[in-house]
Design a protein around this motif. Structure first.
Motif, mmCIF file in Angstrom:
data_model
loop_
_atom_site.group_PDB
_atom_site.id
_atom_site.type_symbol
_atom_site.label_atom_id
_atom_site.label_comp_id
_atom_site.label_asym_id
_atom_site.label_seq_id
_atom_site.Cartn_x
_atom_site.Cartn_y
_atom_site.Cartn_z
ATOM 1 N N ASP A 96 8.144 11.202 27.867
ATOM 2 C CA ASP A 96 7.228 12.346 27.717
ATOM 3 C C ASP A 96 5.845 11.879 27.280
ATOM 4 O O ASP A 96 4.824 12.309 27.819
ATOM 5 N N ILE A 97 5.808 10.982 26.296
ATOM 6 C CA ILE A 97 4.533 10.569 25.704
ATOM 7 C C ILE A 97 3.739 9.665 26.638
ATOM 8 O O ILE A 97 2.543 9.883 26.872
ATOM 9 N N PHE A 98 4.397 8.637 27.179
ATOM 10 C CA PHE A 98 3.684 7.617 27.927
ATOM 11 C C PHE A 98 3.541 7.917 29.418
ATOM 12 O O PHE A 98 2.546 7.526 30.029
ATOM 13 N N GLU A 99 4.509 8.564 30.016
ATOM 14 C CA GLU A 99 4.502 8.749 31.459
ATOM 15 C C GLU A 99 4.176 10.198 31.862
ATOM 16 O O GLU A 99 3.247 10.434 32.612
ATOM 17 N N ARG A 100 4.945 11.148 31.367
ATOM 18 C CA ARG A 100 4.705 12.549 31.738
ATOM 19 C C ARG A 100 3.470 13.108 31.045
ATOM 20 O O ARG A 100 2.869 14.050 31.520
ATOM 21 N N LYS A 101 3.135 12.507 29.892
ATOM 22 C CA LYS A 101 1.987 12.938 29.086
ATOM 23 C C LYS A 101 2.071 14.426 28.754
ATOM 24 O O LYS A 101 1.173 15.223 29.035
ATOM 25 N N ILE A 102 3.192 14.766 28.120
ATOM 26 C CA ILE A 102 3.411 16.130 27.662
ATOM 27 C C ILE A 102 3.911 16.094 26.217
ATOM 28 O O ILE A 102 4.425 15.081 25.756
ATOM 29 N N LEU A 103 3.737 17.211 25.520
ATOM 30 C CA LEU A 103 4.348 17.375 24.203
ATOM 31 C C LEU A 103 5.710 17.995 24.396
ATOM 32 O O LEU A 103 5.819 19.135 24.856
ATOM 33 N N GLY A 104 6.747 17.259 24.056
ATOM 34 C CA GLY A 104 8.100 17.776 24.204
ATOM 35 C C GLY A 104 8.472 18.689 23.047
ATOM 36 O O GLY A 104 7.670 18.949 22.137
ATOM 37 N N PRO A 105 9.713 19.144 23.020
ATOM 38 C CA PRO A 105 10.156 20.060 21.965
ATOM 39 C C PRO A 105 10.397 19.370 20.623
ATOM 40 O O PRO A 105 10.558 20.035 19.606
ATOM 41 N N ASP A 106 10.447 18.044 20.609
ATOM 42 C CA ASP A 106 10.738 17.294 19.394
ATOM 43 C C ASP A 106 9.773 16.122 19.285
ATOM 44 O O ASP A 106 8.961 15.879 20.184
ATOM 45 N N PHE A 107 9.879 15.377 18.214
ATOM 46 C CA PHE A 107 8.964 14.254 17.982
ATOM 47 C C PHE A 107 9.604 13.311 16.972
ATOM 48 O O PHE A 107 10.551 13.668 16.262
ATOM 49 N N SER A 108 9.083 12.099 16.916
ATOM 50 C CA SER A 108 9.429 11.139 15.877
ATOM 51 C C SER A 108 8.165 10.848 15.084
ATOM 52 O O SER A 108 7.052 11.130 15.543
ATOM 53 N N GLN A 109 8.320 10.283 13.882
ATOM 54 C CA GLN A 109 7.142 10.075 13.047
ATOM 55 C C GLN A 109 7.328 8.894 12.107
ATOM 56 O O GLN A 109 8.457 8.471 11.812
#
Length: 545
Positions: free
Chosen positions: A373-386
């Motif tokens: 999602d972050i590197f290829e689709r370039k979208i904000l998904g429903p979840d995240f890491s931090q």
């Protein structure tokens, strides 16, 4: 003999390190910073009694820091062994005391941090990541016993990659195809050019261990799914020399570097926004002659080094007539690293708070899909890491008494994504803080919160001048590694050089310090300067030398 002059644009860690080395080499060096304080990405935010490092917080390879504080006006330290015997023991580990080496300790206190990271999984379990071989194996046995055998094999391969890729090639500047081709057979033999995650999957069956031993490239802007497996050496870099903290935060290290640099005779100007690198045609060649500031002031120099973003340097600071026709296309063609949202917050301490650590990695439910999602689709998904950083667990003085200062960093797509952060930033910030509270990492956080602010990809683009808001420069994929990464010496313009995370060898605090040494070595070669200095004057070598 009159000293030659050098200008370094930007006072990030790479820029400061380069300026220190140039001053040591015999140049009269001028460090120009457009912000009101030095540091670049390592800028410091102070508010309501809290001190926040805005950028890098993980310090590794402390003898690189010791070497910079050991520089003198009469010794450039470009010909010294990069990993001398008094630094490396038989097992390639730093000898005792180097974390606070004698010259470093005159300027700043550097201390080790344990564990390196506490890594939290979505099911509430965690893994304390450090260099203790017994503890590491105990935790693998507890969380994924099926991976103990695979860990032993991975550990050995990572060691071999580290020995060749870091200890032997760490300071190699790949300025020609021939140099690159000379090391390819070894890297192929080591399996260092395959994607890192492919290597990890070969050795680890469990999702948890695959995350533990592959996440580190995210700290330098790389996608674990795509970076070459040579980045497995990060595991051994940390294992060998540990993770460290500068008392007062990374900003204290920056201040110490500036103090040392000024003691050596270098100058720094704040609020000096360089808008143009001046170029002249001489004998059919393009030659950098200095810079022009936003104020219109022109400053001449024999050497110009840019610590600014690679794409910004070429596309905004150099007049188009001095750029080859394909330069803009080449710059735009290069993949840029992801960006970041970073939330800085201060909160009241509370009895019974969970046992968080100085450095915490908090994984969301997804890993491979989230990276895509972050590197290829370039979208904000429903979840995240931090990455949650709480330095007041080590140094309470960074916050008012009874409080913690913290920041949490979330990888997000760069500005090639169709995201309007002026509209979504506030909501995303609330979502992150809500998760920290709801999942019990910091209970009752919102009612204890006394300060918060945040930056988004807009900050990286607009304030730091990063192309498309990248957080770490050019993305470290195989086709942008070593020779294929932007070069530290400009191919187009004589006397123009680059330093920092977009250039060789790459991002991260140790790498940008290595980049500075590489760049200054190239300058020494181009100006035929022996690193030995006699009475403050560089020894000029014959042109044929």
């Amino acid at each position: 003999m009159q000293r030659k002059t050098a200008i370094v644009i930007g006072s990030g860690i790479g820029g400061i390190a380069c300026a220190m080395r140039l001053q040591s080499l015999g140049f009269q060096t001028h460090l120009l910073e457009k912000l009101d304080a030095p540091g670049g990405r390592a800028y410091v935010r102070r508010a309501e009694g809290f001190t926040f490092d805005m950028g890098p917080t993980v310090l590794t390879v402390p003898h690189f820091i010791e070497e910079l504080f050991s520089l003198e006006q009469d010794h450039a330290m470009l010909g010294e062994p990069d990993f001398p015997a008094d630094v490396l023991g038989d097992d390639k580990r730093i000898t005792s005391g180097i974390s606070g080496g004698p010259n470093t300790s005159r300027y700043v206190e550097i201390i080790p941090i344990l564990p390196f990271y506490r890594i939290y999984f979505d099911d509430g379990t965690f893994f304390d990541y450090d260099a203790d071989p017994v503890r590491v194996r105990e935790q693998i046995a507890r969380l994924a016993p099926e991976d103990l055998e695979g860990y032993e094999a991975f550990h050995e391969q990572a060691r071999q990659i580290f020995n060749r890729g870091f200890l032997e090639l760490g300071y190699t500047y790949f300025g020609s195809v021939g140099q690159m081709l000379g090391v390819v057979p070894d890297l192929l033999k080591l399996g260092a050019v395959q994607p890192l995650f492919s290597l990890i999957k070969k050795y680890f069956k469990s999702d948890k261990m695959r995350r533990v031993f592959s996440f580190e490239p995210l700290l330098v802007g790389g996608n674990p799914m795509k970076v070459p497996a040579i980045y497995a050496m990060i595991h051994f870099v940390e294992k060998t020399w540990g993770i460290h903290f500068a008392r007062g935060g990374t900003g204290a290290l920056i201040s110490a570097f500036v103090k040392k640099y000024e003691e050596m005779g270098g100058t720094i100007r704040l609020g000096a926004d360089v808008t143009r690198i001046n170029v002249e045609k001489r004998d059919g060649k393009r030659v950098a002659t200095g810079v022009t500031l936003a104020s219109g002031e022109t400053i001449a120099a024999d050497v110009v080094v840019s610590n600014a973003d690679y794409a910004t340097t070429y596309m905004k600071m150099i007049d188009k007539k001095h750029r080859p026709i394909n330069r803009d296309a080449l710059v735009k063609f290069r993949k840029q690293s992801m960006s970041l949202m970073v939330i800085y917050f201060g909160y009241r301490k509370q009895a019974g708070d969970p046992d968080l650590q100085h450095h915490n990695i908090i994984f969301g439910p997804r890993y491979e899909e989230l990276l895509t999602d972050i590197f290829e689709r370039k979208i904000l998904g429903p979840d995240f890491s931090q990455y949650l950083h709480i330095p007041t667990l080590t140094e309470p003085g960074l916050a008012p008494e009874g409080h913690h200062a913290a920041y949490t960093l979330i990888p997000v797509p760069n500005k090639l994504a169709d995201l309007d952060w002026s509209q979504i930033g506030e909501g995303f910030k609330d979502k992150v803080l809500t998760l920290l509270e709801a999942r019990g990492y910091i209970p009752n956080l919102k009612e204890r919160l006394v300060y918060h602010s945040y930056v988004t990809p807009d900050y990286f683009e607009q304030t730091l001048g990063s192309y498309v808001g990248n957080g770490f420069g050019v993305e470290p994929v195989l086709t942008q590694t070593a020779f294929f990464r932007p070069h530290n010496r400009s191919e187009d313009i004589s006397n123009l050089y680059l330093v920092g995370q977009s250039t060789q060898p790459g991002g991260g605090t140790p790498s940008v310090m290595m980049s500075a040494k590489m760049t200054v070595r190239e300058i020494a070669r181009d100006f035929a300067i022996d690193p030995r200095i006699v009475n403050g004057v560089p020894v000029r070598l014959p042109a044929a030398a």
